[in-house]
Design a protein around this motif. Structure first.
Motif, PDB file in Angstrom:
ATOM      1  N   LEU A  29      25.377  19.858  -9.920  1.00 55.36           N
ATOM      2  CA  LEU A  29      24.322  19.515 -10.867  1.00 55.36           C
ATOM      3  C   LEU A  29      23.691  18.178 -10.490  1.00 55.36           C
ATOM      4  N   ASP A  30      22.385  18.201 -10.283  1.00 55.00           N
ATOM      5  CA  ASP A  30      21.621  16.980 -10.009  1.00 55.00           C
ATOM      6  C   ASP A  30      20.832  16.619 -11.254  1.00 55.00           C
TER       7      ASP A  30
ATOM      8  N   THR B 284      16.150  25.057 -12.345  1.00 59.54           N
ATOM      9  CA  THR B 284      15.670  23.720 -12.675  1.00 59.54           C
ATOM     10  C   THR B 284      15.186  23.715 -14.118  1.00 59.54           C
ATOM     11  N   VAL B 285      15.516  22.648 -14.832  1.00 57.59           N
ATOM     12  CA  VAL B 285      15.089  22.490 -16.218  1.00 57.59           C
ATOM     13  C   VAL B 285      14.278  21.198 -16.345  1.00 57.59           C
ATOM     14  N   LEU B 286      13.068  21.315 -16.851  1.00 54.26           N
ATOM     15  CA  LEU B 286      12.235  20.148 -17.134  1.00 54.26           C
ATOM     16  C   LEU B 286      12.529  19.668 -18.550  1.00 54.26           C
ATOM     17  N   ALA B 287      13.072  18.456 -18.655  1.00 52.67           N
ATOM     18  CA  ALA B 287      13.384  17.850 -19.955  1.00 52.67           C
ATOM     19  C   ALA B 287      12.659  16.515 -20.020  1.00 52.67           C
ATOM     20  N   LEU B 288      11.339  16.566 -20.013  1.00 50.27           N
ATOM     21  CA  LEU B 288      10.526  15.387 -19.753  1.00 50.27           C
ATOM     22  C   LEU B 288      10.131  14.613 -21.004  1.00 50.27           C
TER      23      LEU B 288
ATOM     24  N   ARG C 273      23.920  25.954  -8.569  1.00 48.40           N
ATOM     25  CA  ARG C 273      23.234  24.680  -8.318  1.00 48.40           C
ATOM     26  C   ARG C 273      22.110  24.527  -9.339  1.00 48.40           C
ATOM     27  N   VAL C 274      22.201  23.474 -10.132  1.00 45.39           N
ATOM     28  CA  VAL C 274      21.274  23.279 -11.234  1.00 45.39           C
ATOM     29  C   VAL C 274      20.705  21.865 -11.156  1.00 45.39           C
ATOM     30  N   ALA C 275      19.430  21.717 -11.496  1.00 41.72           N
ATOM     31  CA  ALA C 275      18.801  20.399 -11.574  1.00 41.72           C
ATOM     32  C   ALA C 275      18.203  20.217 -12.960  1.00 41.72           C
ATOM     33  N   ILE C 276      18.424  19.037 -13.528  1.00 42.98           N
ATOM     34  CA  ILE C 276      17.794  18.641 -14.789  1.00 42.98           C
ATOM     35  C   ILE C 276      16.898  17.447 -14.485  1.00 42.98           C
ATOM     36  N   ILE C 277      15.638  17.549 -14.900  1.00 40.96           N
ATOM     37  CA  ILE C 277      14.671  16.489 -14.618  1.00 40.96           C
ATOM     38  C   ILE C 277      14.247  15.854 -15.939  1.00 40.96           C
ATOM     39  N   GLY C 278      14.570  14.578 -16.107  1.00 41.14           N
ATOM     40  CA  GLY C 278      14.265  13.855 -17.334  1.00 41.14           C
ATOM     41  C   GLY C 278      15.478  13.059 -17.777  1.00 41.14           C
ATOM     42  N   GLY C 279      15.233  11.879 -18.362  1.00 43.77           N
ATOM     43  CA  GLY C 279      16.345  10.993 -18.671  1.00 43.77           C
ATOM     44  C   GLY C 279      16.615  10.783 -20.137  1.00 43.77           C
TER      45      GLY C 279
END
Length: 455
Positions: A32-33, A148-152, A4-10
């Motif tokens: 993946l969210d 979780t990965v912050l790709a902000l 379960r992985v989350a990527i934050i940033g568009g």
């Protein structure tokens, strides 16, 4: 591997990581969210412009989304126009189209392969990292993920010191140039426009506004009053690998010595650009050699010069800037902004001279802040980053260059490293320095995908 992985940033960094993860076809299905924050998925700020005046500052052949597919972007562009060459500087709008197309393809293939992918157009309110995983909170919903990965990307710009509340409330002082450009309308009035900063963002603003506002006069103010350098018309490559230069820099990690070595190498080269470009693969390791005091010295005294030669304009963009100056529409001025107030329906600026410290004044109809990337976690109003910093989940880089982290992208707190909280791109600038351009982003995405999917 993480299930379960989350990527934050568009933006582009998130798109590159998402696509790398789904390209691997992992043996076990992923959940993946992707929290895009409401932005257009994949484009972000960097490639959200729709103006063909805004060009990439890297040649088409070097802009693939994937480290393992170097012709990706060029092939995409040539499908629409077979006359495009790999040495061309193409519109950023076209690159945004490419990112969107790659993400759409990856999502379609992933769902066919049984992966559970959710594209969530929400901003994340809070992230709580723990040794066993990460909890993500948005609104009333909580979800638990393995990584979780912050790709902000760049943090929201903040007004410069000295800008009054009245100036900000007037709407005539613009802190976020890209939102402003997206809504600007043609205007034939003889407006006086001041730009604070003279980097690539200022160049993009000048390109667009000079066309939309044909009777406007522009003054661009920066510490040294110099535009970014430009690429040559023809691509060039280093005549050697600069191994002697790199080794000399490693032996003496201090800024004064490095500046001297670079000047000597440039003087011996037929083109200084090849010297700068030869450093690119080594810049993160060289940066890590610098003590904190030397990094601070670089930011105070040499950063402006490095940014000018490292982040260059396309030749045709330089020609447009010179034409604005020849036509008398653009004036470049050395100075530092001291204050901005509202006076008589205009903005009144006080500018301090770097030569003798005297203050002069000028009025403007519009002032646009174009000082480049904001990476200062300590002062940001970004809700998620503020939550992470306030709660001690991340440690701000002491020089305002994002968050403290490892070279693998793991974020740190109080000298400890989180096992499941990562960052990619701009937040790692304090760790890697070179961490904002697509060639570096795509390599980070590839390495991070390998780590996340490792057995």
């Amino acid at each position: 591997m993480y299930r379960r992985v989350a990527i934050i940033g568009g933006g582009a960094a998130a798109a590159a990581l998402l696509s790398e993860l789904l390209e691997r076809q992992p043996a076990q299905p992923l959940h993946l969210d992707w929290y895009t924050g409401g932005d257009t998925s994949a484009r972000g700020v960097a490639y959200g412009t729709r103006s063909d005046r805004h060009l990439l500052n890297v040649r088409a052949a070097s802009m693939s989304m994937f480290a393992g597919k170097p012709r990706g972007f060029l092939d995409f562009a040539q499908r629409g126009d077979h006359t495009i060459a790999g040495t061309d500087f193409l519109p950023r709008r076209l690159y945004g189209d490419y990112l969107e197309a790659e993400v759409a393809r990856a999502l379609e293939n992933a769902r066919s392969a049984g992966h559970d992918i959710r594209v969530l157009p929400f901003a994340v309110d809070a992230v709580v990292p723990e040794n066993e995983g990460v909890t993500i909170i948005h609104g009333e919903e909580n979800s638990r993920v393995d990584a979780t990965v912050l790709a902000l990307g760049s943090l929201p710009p903040q007004p410069l010191c000295g800008v009054s509340e009245a100036a900000l409330e007037s709407g005539q002082y613009v802190t976020e140039p890209w939102g402003f450009l997206a809504s600007v309308k043609p205007d034939s009035r003889p407006l006086k426009v001041v730009l604070i900063g003279l980097g690539l963002t200022a160049v993009d603003v000048l390109l667009e506004l000079s066309a939309q506002w044909p009777n406007a006069q522009f003054t661009a103010i920066s510490r040294h009053g110099l535009l970014p350098e430009s690429h040559l018309e023809a691509a060039s490559a280093p005549v050697d690998d600069s191994s002697d230069l790199i080794e000399s820099m490693r032996d003496a990690p201090d800024i004064r010595t490095w500046v001297r070595l670079l000047r000597e190498a440039a003087a011996q080269s037929s083109d200084w650009r090849t010297v700068i470009d030869s450093l690119r693969p080594h810049t993160p390791s060289l940066w890590r050699l610098l003590p904190q005091t030397e990094r601070a010295r670089f930011l105070r005294h040499a950063r402006w010069a490095w940014e000018r030669v490292r982040h260059r304009m396309a030749p045709q963009v330089m020609a447009s800037m010179l034409a604005l100056e020849v036509d008398g529409r653009l004036q470049r001025r050395r100075g530092r902004l001291e204050a901005v107030e509202v006076a008589g329906g205009k903005l009144h600026l006080d500018i301090r001279s770097p030569r003798d410290g005297t203050i002069s004044s000028m009025d403007a109809d519009v002032v646009i802040q174009t000082v480049g990337l904001n990476t200062d976690v300590r002062r940001t109003k970004h809700r998620l980053v503020r939550q992470l910093a306030t709660n001690g989940h991340v440690t701000a880089d002491p020089l305002g260059l994002g968050c403290e982290g490892t070279t693998e992208g793991r974020l740190q707190h109080d000298g400890q490293t989180w096992p499941h909280l990562y960052a990619i791109g701009t937040l790692l600038r304090g760790t890697l320095w070179e961490s904002t351009a697509m060639p570096e982003i795509r390599q980070q995405a590839r390495n991070l995908a390998d780590r996340i999917l490792a057995p």
